[in-house]
Design a protein around this motif. Structure first.
Motif, PDB file in Angstrom:
ATOM      1  N   PRO A 144       4.427   0.906 -12.721  1.00 47.67           N
ATOM      2  CA  PRO A 144       3.875  -0.374 -12.253  1.00 47.67           C
ATOM      3  C   PRO A 144       4.861  -1.178 -11.401  1.00 47.67           C
ATOM      4  O   PRO A 144       6.066  -1.023 -11.545  1.00 47.67           O
ATOM      5  CB  PRO A 144       3.597  -1.138 -13.545  1.00 47.67           C
ATOM      6  CG  PRO A 144       3.973  -0.267 -14.659  1.00 47.67           C
ATOM      7  CD  PRO A 144       4.664   0.931 -14.162  1.00 47.67           C
ATOM      8  N   PHE A 145       4.312  -2.019 -10.554  1.00 51.92           N
ATOM      9  CA  PHE A 145       5.173  -2.940  -9.807  1.00 51.92           C
ATOM     10  C   PHE A 145       4.504  -4.283  -9.562  1.00 51.92           C
ATOM     11  O   PHE A 145       3.288  -4.409  -9.532  1.00 51.92           O
ATOM     12  CB  PHE A 145       5.663  -2.321  -8.491  1.00 51.92           C
ATOM     13  CG  PHE A 145       4.589  -2.139  -7.450  1.00 51.92           C
ATOM     14  CD1 PHE A 145       3.780  -1.016  -7.480  1.00 51.92           C
ATOM     15  CD2 PHE A 145       4.402  -3.063  -6.438  1.00 51.92           C
ATOM     16  CE1 PHE A 145       2.789  -0.829  -6.516  1.00 51.92           C
ATOM     17  CE2 PHE A 145       3.422  -2.893  -5.465  1.00 51.92           C
ATOM     18  CZ  PHE A 145       2.615  -1.762  -5.506  1.00 51.92           C
ATOM     19  N   LEU A 197      -3.649  -7.245  -4.742  1.00 50.75           N
ATOM     20  CA  LEU A 197      -4.270  -6.436  -5.802  1.00 50.75           C
ATOM     21  C   LEU A 197      -4.969  -5.219  -5.186  1.00 50.75           C
ATOM     22  O   LEU A 197      -4.790  -4.090  -5.626  1.00 50.75           O
ATOM     23  CB  LEU A 197      -5.284  -7.284  -6.582  1.00 50.75           C
ATOM     24  CG  LEU A 197      -6.141  -6.534  -7.606  1.00 50.75           C
ATOM     25  CD1 LEU A 197      -5.333  -6.244  -8.862  1.00 50.75           C
ATOM     26  CD2 LEU A 197      -7.381  -7.327  -7.984  1.00 50.75           C
ATOM     27  N   ASN A 198      -5.737  -5.479  -4.134  1.00 49.39           N
ATOM     28  CA  ASN A 198      -6.470  -4.387  -3.491  1.00 49.39           C
ATOM     29  C   ASN A 198      -5.548  -3.388  -2.809  1.00 49.39           C
ATOM     30  O   ASN A 198      -5.918  -2.249  -2.569  1.00 49.39           O
ATOM     31  CB  ASN A 198      -7.486  -4.944  -2.489  1.00 49.39           C
ATOM     32  CG  ASN A 198      -8.616  -5.660  -3.194  1.00 49.39           C
ATOM     33  OD1 ASN A 198      -8.913  -5.376  -4.356  1.00 49.39           O
ATOM     34  ND2 ASN A 198      -9.230  -6.611  -2.519  1.00 49.39           N
ATOM     35  N   ALA A 199      -4.333  -3.852  -2.490  1.00 50.07           N
ATOM     36  CA  ALA A 199      -3.348  -2.956  -1.876  1.00 50.07           C
ATOM     37  C   ALA A 199      -2.613  -2.139  -2.935  1.00 50.07           C
ATOM     38  O   ALA A 199      -1.788  -1.298  -2.597  1.00 50.07           O
ATOM     39  CB  ALA A 199      -2.366  -3.760  -1.034  1.00 50.07           C
ATOM     40  N   GLY A 200      -2.883  -2.422  -4.210  1.00 38.96           N
ATOM     41  CA  GLY A 200      -2.318  -1.585  -5.266  1.00 38.96           C
ATOM     42  C   GLY A 200      -1.263  -2.237  -6.128  1.00 38.96           C
ATOM     43  O   GLY A 200      -0.678  -1.577  -6.995  1.00 38.96           O
ATOM     44  N   ALA A 201      -0.987  -3.526  -5.929  1.00 36.28           N
ATOM     45  CA  ALA A 201      -0.003  -4.204  -6.782  1.00 36.28           C
ATOM     46  C   ALA A 201      -0.577  -4.342  -8.191  1.00 36.28           C
ATOM     47  O   ALA A 201      -1.753  -4.644  -8.360  1.00 36.28           O
ATOM     48  CB  ALA A 201       0.334  -5.587  -6.217  1.00 36.28           C
ATOM     49  N   ASP A 202       0.252  -4.114  -9.199  1.00 43.88           N
ATOM     50  CA  ASP A 202      -0.212  -4.246 -10.579  1.00 43.88           C
ATOM     51  C   ASP A 202      -0.190  -5.681 -11.037  1.00 43.88           C
ATOM     52  O   ASP A 202      -0.987  -6.101 -11.860  1.00 43.88           O
ATOM     53  CB  ASP A 202       0.672  -3.413 -11.502  1.00 43.88           C
ATOM     54  CG  ASP A 202       0.552  -1.954 -11.166  1.00 43.88           C
ATOM     55  OD1 ASP A 202      -0.433  -1.361 -11.611  1.00 43.88           O
ATOM     56  OD2 ASP A 202       1.394  -1.433 -10.424  1.00 43.88           O
ATOM     57  N   LYS A 203       0.814  -6.413 -10.541  1.00 49.40           N
ATOM     58  CA  LYS A 203       0.936  -7.818 -10.916  1.00 49.40           C
ATOM     59  C   LYS A 203       1.446  -8.580  -9.705  1.00 49.40           C
ATOM     60  O   LYS A 203       2.062  -8.011  -8.820  1.00 49.40           O
ATOM     61  CB  LYS A 203       1.970  -7.992 -12.042  1.00 49.40           C
ATOM     62  CG  LYS A 203       1.675  -7.229 -13.298  1.00 49.40           C
ATOM     63  CD  LYS A 203       2.706  -7.542 -14.384  1.00 49.40           C
ATOM     64  CE  LYS A 203       3.554  -6.374 -14.727  1.00 49.40           C
ATOM     65  NZ  LYS A 203       4.485  -6.599 -15.840  1.00 49.40           N
ATOM     66  N   ALA A 252       2.402   1.698  -3.402  1.00 47.96           N
ATOM     67  CA  ALA A 252       1.403   2.096  -4.404  1.00 47.96           C
ATOM     68  C   ALA A 252       0.997   3.554  -4.242  1.00 47.96           C
ATOM     69  O   ALA A 252       0.713   4.238  -5.217  1.00 47.96           O
ATOM     70  CB  ALA A 252       0.181   1.192  -4.320  1.00 47.96           C
ATOM     71  N   ARG A 253       0.979   4.029  -3.006  1.00 47.15           N
ATOM     72  CA  ARG A 253       0.623   5.428  -2.769  1.00 47.15           C
ATOM     73  C   ARG A 253       1.615   6.377  -3.426  1.00 47.15           C
ATOM     74  O   ARG A 253       1.249   7.416  -3.939  1.00 47.15           O
ATOM     75  CB  ARG A 253       0.581   5.719  -1.258  1.00 47.15           C
ATOM     76  CG  ARG A 253      -0.798   5.593  -0.685  1.00 47.15           C
ATOM     77  CD  ARG A 253      -0.840   5.997   0.782  1.00 47.15           C
ATOM     78  NE  ARG A 253      -1.798   5.150   1.458  1.00 47.15           N
ATOM     79  CZ  ARG A 253      -1.491   4.225   2.345  1.00 47.15           C
ATOM     80  NH1 ARG A 253      -0.234   4.046   2.720  1.00 47.15           N
ATOM     81  NH2 ARG A 253      -2.433   3.481   2.868  1.00 47.15           N
ATOM     82  N   GLU A 254       2.888   6.002  -3.404  1.00 45.99           N
ATOM     83  CA  GLU A 254       3.931   6.916  -3.867  1.00 45.99           C
ATOM     84  C   GLU A 254       4.383   6.687  -5.300  1.00 45.99           C
ATOM     85  O   GLU A 254       4.853   7.594  -5.966  1.00 45.99           O
ATOM     86  CB  GLU A 254       5.166   6.789  -2.947  1.00 45.99           C
ATOM     87  CG  GLU A 254       4.962   7.364  -1.578  1.00 45.99           C
ATOM     88  CD  GLU A 254       4.458   8.809  -1.615  1.00 45.99           C
ATOM     89  OE1 GLU A 254       4.972   9.601  -2.426  1.00 45.99           O
ATOM     90  OE2 GLU A 254       3.531   9.129  -0.849  1.00 45.99           O
ATOM     91  N   LEU A 255       4.308   5.434  -5.766  1.00 43.01           N
ATOM     92  CA  LEU A 255       4.937   5.075  -7.032  1.00 43.01           C
ATOM     93  C   LEU A 255       4.036   5.347  -8.231  1.00 43.01           C
ATOM     94  O   LEU A 255       2.882   4.946  -8.226  1.00 43.01           O
ATOM     95  CB  LEU A 255       5.294   3.574  -6.984  1.00 43.01           C
ATOM     96  CG  LEU A 255       6.377   3.096  -7.941  1.00 43.01           C
ATOM     97  CD1 LEU A 255       7.707   3.768  -7.643  1.00 43.01           C
ATOM     98  CD2 LEU A 255       6.530   1.581  -7.858  1.00 43.01           C
ATOM     99  N   LYS A 299       0.828  -1.209   0.000  1.00 45.81           N
ATOM    100  CA  LYS A 299       0.000   0.000   0.000  1.00 45.81           C
ATOM    101  C   LYS A 299       0.859   1.254   0.000  1.00 45.81           C
ATOM    102  O   LYS A 299       0.597   2.204  -0.732  1.00 45.81           O
ATOM    103  CB  LYS A 299      -0.903   0.018   1.243  1.00 45.81           C
ATOM    104  CG  LYS A 299      -2.165  -0.766   1.061  1.00 45.81           C
ATOM    105  CD  LYS A 299      -3.101  -0.511   2.226  1.00 45.81           C
ATOM    106  CE  LYS A 299      -4.308  -1.404   2.107  1.00 45.81           C
ATOM    107  NZ  LYS A 299      -5.070  -1.501   3.347  1.00 45.81           N
TER     108      LYS A 299
END
Lengths: 197, 251
Positions: free
Chosen positions: B76-77, B93-99, B70-73, B67
């Protein structure tokens, strides 16, 4: 203030994070009444277009969204939802743009999904204000929107030339992920937030 | 034209980056968010986080880290390590990971690839494969190359593509850590046998190795850890060099 259509198709954490970094206020659109709360609307979307359309239909937001006069931005599958039909799940879409969402052709010797940073060739459009032409944006998708000069505002090449961005009146849509496309993507989101109906 | 991607890989444990990251101007080399931001700034196209957290109880820490990243970047990661169920993947996924990348769990239960692809789309599922040349064959290995399986690498990768893997992260255990270059022969062979993107991993030592892997094979991306972490290769220099050789990169 930006309203994000919250219909359960994919994760919106990256999008809300990008808006936060840009200090753009946002909220969620769950019902038709929510649409009135916001000046701009974003339709996000990841995953299967047919499934996403079904989910959007379940929210009862399809018709209200189509009637909107305020700026709307569809992102990735959110863009594909605005077309007439998608080959993914052979599904009817919202038909705001009379365009077809098609599967990439393996025979073109391209890898599917189209994944990574690709150069975007755009026309003079408010959405790309301050962005250098041919800047790369981040794409990740297996289906694309056919090129049509009437609606196309940006193209990209991958086996075929297709639309990276389209516009019809107040409806804008991009196939790439602005929230993952570095500084250029952030600029695009910022630009969208300043578009007036 | 689609750019070739340069991907730094960071090992994380209990929500902190570990293993010799040596950035002079970084106050806290263990802070994944600061490191990720620095790499994005330098022009990394994507990042991979490999979670080596041993215990399941600490998975929440990983979620918090994802999380925070994902907030800062704004690039993609991918996060890998210890993902063995749809529920694990969904939390990331819900925490913001792209893959997400899966490795051992997919070998033990190939249906996981299919389940993940159905639930979240093929673009979300990276299959990581550790390969080692053993007894005249390239065999899939588990536990960081320590445990050989009977699976032939090429066969496994083809099967994974059919099941719904959207990308392959192929690490050659023979080349990993040697700094003698990527395993171009194997990578070329794999790229010819499948139709999804491939990330080359293992063996990067010099910028010439990157030029080599992009000109001699069809890989879409190259991943490395120590050469980036220790500043042996600066990403802007690397990209300029690749550009000079006519390799499409994002400058």
């Amino acid at each position: 203030m930006i309203g994000i259509v919250n219909y359960g198709a994919g994760n919106i954490f990256s999008l809300t994070s990008a808006l936060q970094r840009l200090q753009l206020a946002y909220g969620m659109v769950d019902t038709e009444a929510d649409l009135d709360k916001y000046s701009h609307i974003i339709i996000p979307g990841v995953g299967h277009a047919g499934t996403a359309m079904k989910k959007l239909e379940q929210t009862g937001l399809v018709e209200p969204l189509k009637k909107l006069q305020k700026p709307v931005l569809g992102i990735c599958v959110g863009m594909q939802l605005l077309t007439r039909h998608s080959e993914e799940g052979d599904a009817d879409m919202m038909n705001i743009f009379p365009l077809e969402t098609k599967l990439f052709d393996k025979e073109k010797h391209i890898k599917i999904p189209h994944m990574g940073w690709n150069n975007v060739n755009f026309k003079n459009n408010l959405l790309f204000e301050g962005v250098e032409n041919q800047t790369q944006f981040y794409f990740v998708h297996s289906y694309f929107i056919e090129y049509n000069p009437i609606f196309d505002i940006a193209t990209v090449d991958y086996g075929v030339q297709f639309s990276a961005a389209i516009q019809k009146d107040n409806f804008y849509a991009v196939q790439f992920h602005p929230e993952k496309s570095g500084a250029a993507g952030e600029r695009l989101l910022k630009n969208f937030s300043t578009i007036t109906p | 034209m689609l750019s070739k991607r340069i991907i730094p890989c960071l090992d994380v444990k209990d929500g902190r980056t570990v293993k010799g990251v040596n950035f002079v101007d970084l106050k806290d080399a263990g802070d994944p968010v600061a490191l990720a931001a620095q790499y994005a700034q330098q022009g990394a196209d994507e990042l991979v986080f490999l979670d080596i957290t041993a215990t399941h109880e600490r998975r929440d820490t990983t979620i918090d880290m994802v999380k925070a990243v994902a907030r800062e970047l704004n690039i993609p990661f991918t996060i890998g390590g210890g993902i063995s169920s749809v529920a694990n993947a969904e939390a990331l996924l819900n925490a913001g990971a792209d893959k997400i990348s899966i490795n051992s769990a997919a070998v033990r239960n190939p249906a996981l690839i299919e389940e993940l692809a159905k639930a979240f789309g093929v673009q979300f599922v990276v299959l990581a494969v550790d390969t080692k040349y053993t007894g005249g064959k390239n065999l899939v290995h588990l536990n960081g190359g320590r445990l050989a399986t009977e699976l032939e690498t090429e066969t496994w990768i083809k099967r994974a593509e059919e099941l719904g893997a959207g990308e392959i992260l192929l690490t050659s255990m023979d080349h990993d850590g040697t700094k003698q270059g990527f395993d171009c022969n194997l990578l070329d062979k794999i790229c010819r046998s499948i139709n999804i993107p491939v990330i080359a991993s293992g063996g990067a030592g010099t910028t010439a190795h990157f030029t080599e892997v992009f000109t001699q094979t069809g890989v879409d991306a190259a991943l490395a850890a120590s050469v980036f972490h220790f500043g042996e290769i600066a990403i802007p220099d690397l990209k300029q060099e690749l550009n000079k050789h006519g390799i499409p990169v994002r400058l």
